[in-house]
Design a protein around this motif. Structure first.
Motif, PDB file in Angstrom:
ATOM      1  N   SER A  54     -23.368 108.042 -35.507  1.00  0.00           N
ATOM      2  CA  SER A  54     -21.792 107.589 -35.169  1.00  0.00           C
ATOM      3  C   SER A  54     -22.014 106.908 -33.776  1.00  0.00           C
ATOM      4  CB  SER A  54     -20.908 108.696 -35.076  1.00  0.00           C
ATOM      5  OG  SER A  54     -20.870 109.262 -36.548  1.00  0.00           O
ATOM      6  N   LEU A  55     -22.411 107.475 -32.856  1.00  0.00           N
ATOM      7  CA  LEU A  55     -22.253 106.746 -31.306  1.00  0.00           C
ATOM      8  C   LEU A  55     -22.813 105.463 -31.534  1.00  0.00           C
ATOM      9  CD1 LEU A  55     -21.214 108.081 -28.747  1.00  0.00           C
ATOM     10  CD2 LEU A  55     -23.610 108.333 -28.032  1.00  0.00           C
ATOM     11  N   LEU A  56     -23.941 105.221 -32.302  1.00  0.00           N
ATOM     12  CA  LEU A  56     -24.699 104.100 -32.288  1.00  0.00           C
ATOM     13  C   LEU A  56     -23.742 102.985 -32.738  1.00  0.00           C
ATOM     14  CD1 LEU A  56     -27.275 102.349 -32.090  1.00  0.00           C
ATOM     15  CD2 LEU A  56     -27.778 102.803 -34.288  1.00  0.00           C
ATOM     16  N   VAL A  57     -23.207 103.336 -33.927  1.00  0.00           N
ATOM     17  CA  VAL A  57     -22.337 102.725 -34.957  1.00  0.00           C
ATOM     18  C   VAL A  57     -21.001 102.218 -34.384  1.00  0.00           C
ATOM     19  CG1 VAL A  57     -21.152 102.266 -37.085  1.00  0.00           C
ATOM     20  CG2 VAL A  57     -23.487 103.265 -37.056  1.00  0.00           C
ATOM     21  N   LEU A  58     -20.549 103.224 -33.463  1.00  0.00           N
ATOM     22  CA  LEU A  58     -19.339 102.985 -32.611  1.00  0.00           C
ATOM     23  C   LEU A  58     -19.549 101.862 -31.577  1.00  0.00           C
ATOM     24  CD1 LEU A  58     -16.586 103.915 -32.027  1.00  0.00           C
ATOM     25  CD2 LEU A  58     -17.605 105.468 -30.329  1.00  0.00           C
ATOM     26  N   TRP A  76     -17.869  98.139 -31.514  1.00  0.00           N
ATOM     27  CA  TRP A  76     -17.168  97.679 -30.506  1.00  0.00           C
ATOM     28  C   TRP A  76     -17.620  96.233 -30.094  1.00  0.00           C
ATOM     29  CZ3 TRP A  76     -12.547  98.374 -29.034  1.00  0.00           C
ATOM     30  CH2 TRP A  76     -11.950  99.787 -29.262  1.00  0.00           C
ATOM     31  N   GLY A  77     -19.036  96.020 -30.215  1.00  0.00           N
ATOM     32  CA  GLY A  77     -19.565  94.968 -30.081  1.00  0.00           C
ATOM     33  C   GLY A  77     -19.419  93.902 -30.727  1.00  0.00           C
ATOM     34  N   SER A  78     -19.325  94.182 -32.058  1.00  0.00           N
ATOM     35  CA  SER A  78     -19.052  93.044 -32.910  1.00  0.00           C
ATOM     36  C   SER A  78     -17.569  92.697 -33.141  1.00  0.00           C
ATOM     37  CB  SER A  78     -19.451  93.538 -34.478  1.00  0.00           C
ATOM     38  OG  SER A  78     -18.287  94.355 -35.088  1.00  0.00           O
ATOM     39  N   MET A  79     -16.724  93.792 -32.666  1.00  0.00           N
ATOM     40  CA  MET A  79     -15.201  93.260 -32.377  1.00  0.00           C
ATOM     41  C   MET A  79     -15.134  92.257 -31.374  1.00  0.00           C
ATOM     42  SD  MET A  79     -11.956  95.587 -32.878  1.00  0.00           S
ATOM     43  CE  MET A  79     -11.696  96.353 -31.129  1.00  0.00           C
ATOM     44  N   GLY A  80     -15.914  92.801 -30.372  1.00  0.00           N
ATOM     45  CA  GLY A  80     -15.731  91.759 -29.118  1.00  0.00           C
ATOM     46  C   GLY A  80     -16.398  90.328 -29.537  1.00  0.00           C
ATOM     47  N   LEU A  81     -17.249  90.077 -30.130  1.00  0.00           N
ATOM     48  CA  LEU A  81     -17.957  88.702 -30.641  1.00  0.00           C
ATOM     49  C   LEU A  81     -16.844  87.979 -31.883  1.00  0.00           C
ATOM     50  CD1 LEU A  81     -21.564  89.459 -31.663  1.00  0.00           C
ATOM     51  CD2 LEU A  81     -20.529  87.716 -29.779  1.00  0.00           C
ATOM     52  N   GLU A  82     -16.432  89.048 -32.633  1.00  0.00           N
ATOM     53  CA  GLU A  82     -15.388  88.490 -33.474  1.00  0.00           C
ATOM     54  C   GLU A  82     -14.001  87.825 -32.953  1.00  0.00           C
ATOM     55  OE1 GLU A  82     -14.935  92.024 -35.692  1.00  0.00           O
ATOM     56  OE2 GLU A  82     -16.792  91.703 -36.416  1.00  0.00           O
ATOM     57  N   ALA A  83     -13.607  88.730 -31.729  1.00  0.00           N
ATOM     58  CA  ALA A  83     -12.409  88.269 -31.327  1.00  0.00           C
ATOM     59  C   ALA A  83     -12.699  86.955 -30.538  1.00  0.00           C
ATOM     60  CB  ALA A  83     -11.962  89.246 -29.908  1.00  0.00           C
ATOM     61  N   ALA A  84     -13.728  86.877 -29.599  1.00  0.00           N
ATOM     62  CA  ALA A  84     -14.186  85.612 -29.025  1.00  0.00           C
ATOM     63  C   ALA A  84     -14.266  84.307 -30.115  1.00  0.00           C
ATOM     64  CB  ALA A  84     -15.472  85.969 -28.143  1.00  0.00           C
ATOM     65  N   THR A  85     -14.801  84.596 -31.080  1.00  0.00           N
ATOM     66  CA  THR A  85     -15.031  83.549 -32.092  1.00  0.00           C
ATOM     67  C   THR A  85     -13.692  83.257 -32.612  1.00  0.00           C
ATOM     68  OG1 THR A  85     -17.137  84.711 -32.771  1.00  0.00           O
ATOM     69  CG2 THR A  85     -16.579  82.536 -34.061  1.00  0.00           C
ATOM     70  N   ALA A  86     -12.926  84.194 -33.059  1.00  0.00           N
ATOM     71  CA  ALA A  86     -11.271  83.809 -33.420  1.00  0.00           C
ATOM     72  C   ALA A  86     -10.687  83.379 -32.425  1.00  0.00           C
ATOM     73  CB  ALA A  86     -10.819  85.156 -34.014  1.00  0.00           C
ATOM     74  N   VAL A  87     -10.674  83.549 -31.322  1.00  0.00           N
ATOM     75  CA  VAL A  87      -9.851  82.841 -30.500  1.00  0.00           C
ATOM     76  C   VAL A  87     -10.312  81.418 -30.299  1.00  0.00           C
ATOM     77  CG1 VAL A  87      -9.366  82.582 -27.881  1.00  0.00           C
ATOM     78  CG2 VAL A  87      -9.161  84.779 -29.037  1.00  0.00           C
ATOM     79  N   GLY A  88     -11.642  81.021 -29.933  1.00  0.00           N
ATOM     80  CA  GLY A  88     -12.245  79.973 -29.814  1.00  0.00           C
ATOM     81  C   GLY A  88     -11.736  79.048 -31.069  1.00  0.00           C
ATOM     82  N   LEU A  89     -12.020  79.704 -32.372  1.00  0.00           N
ATOM     83  CA  LEU A  89     -11.909  78.930 -33.790  1.00  0.00           C
ATOM     84  C   LEU A  89     -10.442  78.666 -33.645  1.00  0.00           C
ATOM     85  CD1 LEU A  89     -13.598  77.982 -35.762  1.00  0.00           C
ATOM     86  CD2 LEU A  89     -13.146  80.276 -37.083  1.00  0.00           C
ATOM     87  N   SER A 110     -13.649  96.349 -38.022  1.00  0.00           N
ATOM     88  CA  SER A 110     -14.310  96.789 -36.828  1.00  0.00           C
ATOM     89  C   SER A 110     -13.327  97.669 -36.224  1.00  0.00           C
ATOM     90  CB  SER A 110     -14.642  95.468 -35.853  1.00  0.00           C
ATOM     91  OG  SER A 110     -15.678  94.711 -36.521  1.00  0.00           O
ATOM     92  N   LEU A 111     -12.122  97.232 -36.243  1.00  0.00           N
ATOM     93  CA  LEU A 111     -11.032  98.195 -35.414  1.00  0.00           C
ATOM     94  C   LEU A 111     -10.932  99.414 -36.024  1.00  0.00           C
ATOM     95  CD1 LEU A 111      -9.129  97.787 -33.002  1.00  0.00           C
ATOM     96  CD2 LEU A 111      -7.303  97.270 -34.719  1.00  0.00           C
ATOM     97  N   LEU A 112     -10.976  99.543 -37.445  1.00  0.00           N
ATOM     98  CA  LEU A 112     -10.722 100.665 -38.197  1.00  0.00           C
ATOM     99  C   LEU A 112     -11.908 101.328 -38.225  1.00  0.00           C
ATOM    100  CD1 LEU A 112      -9.028  99.476 -41.561  1.00  0.00           C
ATOM    101  CD2 LEU A 112      -8.005 100.873 -39.804  1.00  0.00           C
ATOM    102  N   SER A 113     -13.119 100.688 -38.308  1.00  0.00           N
ATOM    103  CA  SER A 113     -14.355 101.688 -38.374  1.00  0.00           C
ATOM    104  C   SER A 113     -14.439 102.446 -36.780  1.00  0.00           C
ATOM    105  CB  SER A 113     -15.468 100.784 -38.888  1.00  0.00           C
ATOM    106  OG  SER A 113     -16.097 100.328 -37.799  1.00  0.00           O
ATOM    107  N   ALA A 114     -14.229 101.595 -35.863  1.00  0.00           N
ATOM    108  CA  ALA A 114     -14.281 102.249 -34.508  1.00  0.00           C
ATOM    109  C   ALA A 114     -13.374 103.150 -34.389  1.00  0.00           C
ATOM    110  CB  ALA A 114     -13.957 101.044 -33.537  1.00  0.00           C
TER     111      ALA A 114
END
Lengths: 354, 354
Positions: free
Chosen positions: A154-158, A162-175, A303-307
């Motif tokens: 769970s710790l690993l997936v958490l 969070w990492g994937s959420m950061g990437l998605e947020a950055a991509t979504a803002v850029g896009l 990502s938010l829900l699963s985190a």
């Protein structure tokens, strides 16, 4: 936790397939645009070759046959000049020839990245699903080692979430930034990459009444040259065939070449018009800015829900642990029904403790 | 039951949105095709009017101004004849004029039906979801009246599921039949509805090298007429302007009209080419035969799963009923936790009985 996570996983799968749809729309639009561009080059090359061939063979034969009558030779020379002029005008229409940027290459790169992104997300989603299921199994079986392993997972997936959420947020803002006003950016980028004139690029990227067709003049000139070849050939047919029967064959063959060239010319006019390429551009933008962006937002929600769910799990597992019986032999017994009254009491105790 | 039904509802929502996507792709392709067809008519009408106006005003003025020199009047008359011929050729290109079939009307009808179909499915899906939830609630609360009502509702939804499955199966079979070889059917149907010649229709529906452009000849003829007007105007400019300064204004205005007409002509060539309309046809077919058919199959799977789950519910509810305590007052108590040891024993009893 299970509830929010299974909803999250559903949202994640939906977002993943939506993003993938958008990106595949982008790459199929790129492939269609490439097809149009390469067809333009092919048609131009073919037509120029056909005209050159006609000048070299039929018109030369005709000049030799008609060499007795000077005014007919002059008409033939006029037709030859017009054919050469038409070939030269048409040559300039193959604007994509020699451009180093290949839409196919871009589409392949995009598809390559997208395939791995898609696979990575499917694996992440399956990992979250497995962690949830095994955590529940560990709780139901009250197996300490499973709970310990699942806490670590769970710790690993958490961290991954969070990492994937950061990437998605950055991509979504850029896009979104790109999508708020894509035309200027794409125009400048394409101009840098291809070195094409901004006339041509704005004609295709904007395609409205305000931007005139940059090939208009060349098209009109080659059209006039073709029409004048036609009228000269008709004059020759009227004048020459009654006297020189040897002129009939090259003249008919020239008429046929002219007809084929006019067909190719109409195809070229249709291909060069901005409608088709602009539609591809619009569909690529829609794929990127509607489907892919929407999918990305759903992936962020996942990502938010699963985190959140994993954080809750991590907080509550130690408490569940405290309620487990001290011995680890328990999980050897067959009677592992959580609805068994004795166990269910402990389960209810744990439930009310969180 | 809950498991298979929640999977079924997910599949149902997915299938419903997929079908809706496919149908909206169909109707947007129809709208785009309609835009192309009406633009063809508009451009033809505009060009013919512009040429007629030029014949009526500038060419008439020019004839009056040049009436002293007969050979210049003859050239002007030649230009007038060519302009009238070009207008006549172009007139014949507006092939959709007077056709009663309107793609917009078809698209609106399709969208109208689709909206109600979509809404009906969403309501059915919500009904199944509610029946499932209230059945579970009735079992957990051991409330007899709720179980009775839900048994009746399950029966209703079961009938609805079977009915919708029949409709979906019929539509899916019809649609697959249509999709296995759509070209001939669509071609014949469109020919009946529009009365257009099969040349034109096969050009647009097939759009390959084997089918030649049915407008090729008209396009070539009008192109030649425009080129010959151009050369006559150039001759007039050379000969007339030095002597008749009054001829300059109408001649320049005619040149301008000719340029605009040539631009419109190129737009017309691009619009009449089969690429654009054939792409719309392809995208409409893809929407119908890929997305909509896939969605329909998912809806069938949903109907099957929900019918199975509801049939299981209907079979098992009477047995659960038999295990309820005789008095109905029970559901007034607060202690309705299914994990309560006493209740949970009955629940386990019921569980093992099904």
């Amino acid at each position: 936790m299970q509830r929010s996570d299974s909803a999250g996983i559903g949202i994640g799968f939906y977002g993943n397939s939506e993003t993938s749809d958008g990106v595949s729309q982008l790459s199929s639009a790129l492939l269609h645009a490439n097809h149009t561009l390469s067809t333009i080059d092919d048609v131009v090359l073919e037509t120029v070759e056909r005209l050159g061939e006609a000048v070299k063979t039929e018109l030369t034969t005709l000049e030799e046959v008609l060499s007795v009558r000077m005014e007919l030779v002059a008409a033939t020379r006029g037709a030859r000049r017009q054919a050469e002029a038409a070939a030269q005008y048409l040559q300039g229409l193959a604007f994509w020839q020699g451009v180093s940027l290949s839409p196919v290459q871009v589409a392949e790169d995009v598809t390559f990245v997208e395939e791995y992104r898609w696979l990575a997300y499917v694996l992440l989603l399956l990992l979250v699903l497995l962690v949830c299921l095994f955590t529940l199994l560990g709780l139901a079986k009250q197996s300490k080692w499973l709970v310990v392993v699942m806490t670590a997972m769970s710790l690993l997936v958490l961290v991954l979430s969070w990492g994937s959420m950061g990437l998605e947020a950055a991509t979504a803002v850029g896009l979104s930034d790109f999508c708020s006003n894509p035309d200027t950016y794409v125009l400048n980028l394409t101009q840098e990459e291809t070195g094409l004139s901004s006339d041509i690029l704005s004609y295709y990227f904007l395609c409205n009444q305000a931007v005139s067709n940059p090939f208009q003049q060349r098209l009109t000139l080659s059209q006039r040259a073709l029409a004048s070849i036609h009228s000269q050939l008709q004059g020759l047919e009227r004048e020459a065939i009654p006297q020189f029967s040897a002129a009939q064959k090259p003249l008919l063959s020239l008429e046929e070449t002219l007809n084929v060239t006019e067909r190719s010319f109409h195809q070229l006019v249709a291909l060069l018009h901005c409608r088709s390429l602009h539609k591809d551009y619009g569909s690529a933008l829609r794929g990127l800015c509607e489907d892919a962006l929407e999918g990305l937002l759903f992936l962020m929600l996942f990502s938010l829900l699963s985190a959140g769910a994993l954080a809750t799990t991590l907080c509550s597992l130690p408490r569940a642990w405290a309620l487990f019986p001290p011995s680890d032999d328990y999980d050897d017994t067959d009677d592992d029904d959580p609805f068994n009254p004795q166990e269910s009491k402990r389960f209810v105790q744990w439930q009310s403790s969180i």
